[in-house]
Design an enzyme around this catalytic site. Structure first.
Site, PDB file in Angstrom:
ATOM      1  CG  ASP A  46      -1.651   1.295   1.425  1.00  0.00           C
ATOM      2  OD1 ASP A  46      -1.962   1.960   0.414  1.00  0.00           O
ATOM      3  OD2 ASP A  46      -1.932   1.656   2.595  1.00  0.00           O
ATOM      4  CB  VAL A  47       2.353   3.222  -2.687  1.00  0.00           C
ATOM      5  CG1 VAL A  47       3.268   4.434  -2.797  1.00  0.00           C
ATOM      6  CG2 VAL A  47       3.097   1.945  -3.050  1.00  0.00           C
ATOM      7  CG  ASN A  56       0.235  11.225  -1.107  1.00  0.00           C
ATOM      8  OD1 ASN A  56       0.590  11.083  -2.258  1.00  0.00           O
ATOM      9  ND2 ASN A  56      -1.033  11.422  -0.765  1.00  0.00           N
ATOM     10  CB  ALA A 116      -6.023   1.856  -5.248  1.00  0.00           C
ATOM     11  CG  ASP A 117      -5.794   4.789  -0.252  1.00  0.00           C
ATOM     12  OD1 ASP A 117      -6.483   5.180  -1.216  1.00  0.00           O
ATOM     13  OD2 ASP A 117      -5.329   5.587   0.582  1.00  0.00           O
ATOM     14  NE  ARG A 118     -11.844   7.731  -0.184  1.00  0.00           N
ATOM     15  CZ  ARG A 118     -12.593   8.750  -0.579  1.00  0.00           C
ATOM     16  NH1 ARG A 118     -12.200   9.510  -1.603  1.00  0.00           N
ATOM     17  NH2 ARG A 118     -13.723   9.017   0.033  1.00  0.00           N
ATOM     18  CB  THR A 156      -0.795  12.223   3.732  1.00  0.00           C
ATOM     19  OG1 THR A 156       0.376  11.398   3.760  1.00  0.00           O
ATOM     20  CG2 THR A 156      -0.425  13.616   3.266  1.00  0.00           C
TER      21      THR A 156
END
Length: 257
Positions: free
Chosen positions: A6-7, A9, A108-110, A132
């Site tokens: 999971d990338v 910011n 995508a993370d959401r 962030t």
């Protein structure tokens, strides 16, 4: 074994899954300039510290909001792990209807958070991701991604405050003060930053529940969640690795067709 990444910011979270079990996890700084070769060196070092090697990884799932890092990790996966990564992006079958006006705008993370939250606790459910940005997501009783809200995160707010408004003040650690009324500059800043975030979160949860029409389960995740989760009575669960769980679930759905 599955490598889930999971990338964000600010930070990148990596996890190793053996079946449904998260056996290893790490947080590293998100460096946009890091090349695919540098990523491979970093990941291999992490694997070796866990007693694993590159051949142990049979699949890779990725959620990224940083396009340059996404491409570097794609290249790393193919070149060093010899597999095409599952990149969570528009068009990937997650099994969750997206009710956003433009589904491509949802990070995508959401989506990964929403998929994991629904599987863990059912709907309706609210996810607050403290990173962030402080991001709120709402999932309906029928398992639909309804939408959410995006606010500046604690670090972003504090950095803006120190650089623009309060340049003469010293930075303070993010901890909850004993009282809302600070009696020193440090306490006043901690009250405003930490307790201010708590009140924001509590108020947004109340509004989300009203609009969802029920007492939705509420989950906290993200790197900064542990700072405020104990201060928020409306948060019922803390799932630090929620996004990784979502990536695993989507990977399994896609792999099984």
């Amino acid at each position: 074994m599955l490598l889930a990444i999971d990338v964000g910011n600010t930070q990148t979270v990596l996890g190793i899954y053996s079946g449904i079990d998260l056996t290893q996890h790490w947080r590293v700084a998100s460096v946009e300039e890091r090349t695919s070769d540098e990523w491979a060196l970093l990941v291999r070092s992490l694997l070796e510290m866990a007693g694993l090697g590159v051949p142990d990884i049979t699949g890779l799932a990725l959620a990224s909001g940083v396009p340059r890092v996404t491409q570097s990790l794609r290249d790393m996966s193919v070149k060093y792990f010899h597999c095409e990564p599952l990149v969570l992006e528009p068009g990937v079958r997650t099994g969750m209807p997206i009710l956003y006006e433009n589904a491509k705008e949802v990070g995508a993370d959401r989506i990964a958070d929403a998929v994991a939250a629904l599987e863990l606790y059912g709907g309706p459910v609210i996810v607050i991701d403290f990173g962030t940005a402080t991001v709120f997501d709402a999932i309906t009783e029928r398992g639909e991604y309804l939408g959410g809200a995006i606010c500046p995160g604690m670090q972003v707010s504090a950095s803006a405050l120190f650089s623009v408004v309060a340049a003469g003040l010293k930075r303070v650690p993010f901890v909850a003060p004993e009282s809302a009324i600070g009696r020193s500059s440090a306490q006043a800043l901690q009250s405003g930053i930490v307790l201010g975030t708590v009140e924001l979160v509590e108020g947004m949860i109340r509004r989300f529940r009203q609009e969802l029409g029920s007492e939705a389960t509420t989950i906290a995740t993200g790197g900064l969640a542990e700072i405020v989760v104990d201060q928020c009575p409306s948060i019922q669960h803390h799932e630090p690795w929620l996004t990784l769980h979502g990536l695993r679930i989507v990977y399994e759905k896609v792999s099984l067709g």
